[in-house]
Design a protein around this motif. Structure first.
Motif, mmCIF file in Angstrom:
data_model
loop_
_atom_site.group_PDB
_atom_site.id
_atom_site.type_symbol
_atom_site.label_atom_id
_atom_site.label_comp_id
_atom_site.label_asym_id
_atom_site.label_seq_id
_atom_site.Cartn_x
_atom_site.Cartn_y
_atom_site.Cartn_z
ATOM 1 N N ASN A 242 8.390 72.747 -9.157
ATOM 2 C CA ASN A 242 7.543 72.507 -8.003
ATOM 3 C C ASN A 242 8.298 72.751 -6.701
ATOM 4 O OD1 ASN A 242 5.238 71.410 -9.493
ATOM 5 N ND2 ASN A 242 6.630 69.735 -9.964
ATOM 6 N N VAL A 243 7.573 73.252 -5.716
ATOM 7 C CA VAL A 243 8.076 73.351 -4.351
ATOM 8 C C VAL A 243 7.123 72.546 -3.486
ATOM 9 C CG1 VAL A 243 8.592 74.879 -2.417
ATOM 10 C CG2 VAL A 243 9.068 75.639 -4.764
ATOM 11 N N VAL A 244 7.671 71.502 -2.819
ATOM 12 C CA VAL A 244 6.861 70.603 -1.993
ATOM 13 C C VAL A 244 7.383 70.667 -0.571
ATOM 14 C CG1 VAL A 244 6.125 68.220 -1.633
ATOM 15 C CG2 VAL A 244 6.453 69.080 -3.955
ATOM 16 N N ILE A 245 6.497 70.963 0.368
ATOM 17 C CA ILE A 245 6.861 71.047 1.781
ATOM 18 C C ILE A 245 6.198 69.888 2.520
ATOM 19 C CG2 ILE A 245 6.913 72.510 3.835
ATOM 20 C CD1 ILE A 245 8.268 73.757 1.315
ATOM 21 N N ASN A 246 7.007 68.929 2.959
ATOM 22 C CA ASN A 246 6.494 67.773 3.712
ATOM 23 C C ASN A 246 6.782 67.889 5.205
ATOM 24 O OD1 ASN A 246 5.586 66.320 1.392
ATOM 25 N ND2 ASN A 246 7.703 65.797 0.963
ATOM 26 N N GLY A 247 7.702 68.749 5.574
ATOM 27 C CA GLY A 247 8.093 68.912 6.969
ATOM 28 C C GLY A 247 9.109 70.026 7.077
ATOM 29 N N GLY A 248 9.702 70.169 8.259
ATOM 30 C CA GLY A 248 10.668 71.242 8.479
ATOM 31 C C GLY A 248 9.974 72.572 8.696
ATOM 32 N N GLY B 41 14.460 70.011 8.645
ATOM 33 C CA GLY B 41 15.396 71.118 8.770
ATOM 34 C C GLY B 41 14.695 72.454 8.828
ATOM 35 N N SER B 42 15.491 73.519 8.768
ATOM 36 C CA SER B 42 14.971 74.889 8.829
ATOM 37 C C SER B 42 15.588 75.721 7.717
ATOM 38 C CB SER B 42 15.319 75.540 10.167
ATOM 39 O OG SER B 42 14.739 74.843 11.232
ATOM 40 N N ILE B 43 14.754 76.491 7.060
ATOM 41 C CA ILE B 43 15.209 77.440 6.046
ATOM 42 C C ILE B 43 14.826 78.813 6.553
ATOM 43 C CG2 ILE B 43 14.992 78.171 3.658
ATOM 44 C CD1 ILE B 43 14.209 75.235 3.018
ATOM 45 N N VAL B 44 15.844 79.658 6.794
ATOM 46 C CA VAL B 44 15.618 80.951 7.447
ATOM 47 C C VAL B 44 16.123 82.068 6.544
ATOM 48 C CG1 VAL B 44 16.046 82.341 9.501
ATOM 49 C CG2 VAL B 44 15.912 79.842 9.695
ATOM 50 N N VAL C 60 16.552 70.164 -5.522
ATOM 51 C CA VAL C 60 17.108 70.304 -4.176
ATOM 52 C C VAL C 60 16.153 69.612 -3.211
ATOM 53 C CG1 VAL C 60 17.646 71.903 -2.294
ATOM 54 C CG2 VAL C 60 18.259 72.499 -4.636
ATOM 55 N N THR C 61 16.725 68.766 -2.334
ATOM 56 C CA THR C 61 15.956 68.146 -1.265
ATOM 57 C C THR C 61 16.621 68.501 0.052
ATOM 58 O OG1 THR C 61 15.317 66.299 -2.691
ATOM 59 C CG2 THR C 61 15.087 65.973 -0.308
ATOM 60 N N VAL C 62 15.858 69.076 0.968
ATOM 61 C CA VAL C 62 16.368 69.413 2.300
ATOM 62 C C VAL C 62 15.747 68.431 3.283
ATOM 63 C CG1 VAL C 62 16.549 71.178 4.086
ATOM 64 C CG2 VAL C 62 16.597 71.850 1.665
ATOM 65 N N ASN C 63 16.612 67.585 3.864
ATOM 66 C CA ASN C 63 16.155 66.602 4.850
ATOM 67 C C ASN C 63 16.544 66.993 6.268
ATOM 68 O OD1 ASN C 63 15.014 64.867 2.934
ATOM 69 N ND2 ASN C 63 16.972 63.891 2.541
ATOM 70 N N GLY C 64 17.453 67.938 6.413
ATOM 71 C CA GLY C 64 17.896 68.357 7.735
ATOM 72 C C GLY C 64 18.884 69.495 7.642
ATOM 73 N N GLY C 65 19.224 70.048 8.798
ATOM 74 C CA GLY C 65 20.144 71.177 8.854
ATOM 75 C C GLY C 65 19.394 72.490 8.808
ATOM 76 N N THR C 66 20.117 73.560 9.089
ATOM 77 C CA THR C 66 19.572 74.912 9.015
ATOM 78 C C THR C 66 20.273 75.634 7.879
ATOM 79 O OG1 THR C 66 19.106 74.971 11.376
ATOM 80 C CG2 THR C 66 19.272 77.095 10.258
ATOM 81 N N ILE C 67 19.493 76.224 6.992
ATOM 82 C CA ILE C 67 20.028 76.970 5.854
ATOM 83 C C ILE C 67 19.590 78.409 6.030
ATOM 84 C CG2 ILE C 67 20.042 77.181 3.351
ATOM 85 C CD1 ILE C 67 19.222 74.201 3.260
#
Length: 131
Positions: free
Chosen positions: A122-128, A105-108, A76-83
């Protein structure tokens, strides 16, 4: 890669399954997908969530447990949006050897945490943001 452009706010009456070996991008395009299931998206392939709208107001919202359930070997790649979800974690990572990458994006997680992982991936956080 197949790109699905969302053009209106939409209620889901059945969960979406991304099959193993499939590469799907969901571009929220400033709109919202919402529903109430155990999981809105059952990911067994490669899934990209993005929001190409100028306002960046696209969202995927669940009043069930998970928005995305990430399975074995999937990504899964999150590049934008709110989840967001109200009961548990927006992303439930079960993927052995799979990956989650957050570039924007935002994961709430209003009910638990933003990303719940019990895997060897792996979980990689580059932004958001993740809350």
């Amino acid at each position: 890669c197949y790109i699905i452009n969302i053009s209106i706010n939409s209620a889901l009456y059945k969960n979406i399954t991304i099959a193993q070996g499939k590469n799907i991008e969901i571009d929220l395009n400033g709109h919202e997908l919402y529903g109430q299931f155990e999981k809105l998206i059952d990911n067994c392939g490669d899934l990209i969530i993005s929001d190409s709208s100028e306002a960046k107001s696209g969202a995927i919202r669940s009043t069930g447990n998970y928005v995305i359930s990430d399975r074995n070997g999937s990504n899964v790649t999150v590049n934008g949006g709110t989840i967001t979800t109200t009961l548990s974690s927006p992303i439930y990572h079960l993927a052995r050897l799979g990956n989650i990458t957050v570039n924007g994006g935002s994961i709430v997680g209003k009910g638990y945490c933003g990303i719940y992982t019990i895997s060897q991936g792996n979980v990689v956080i580059n932004g958001g943001s993740i809350t």
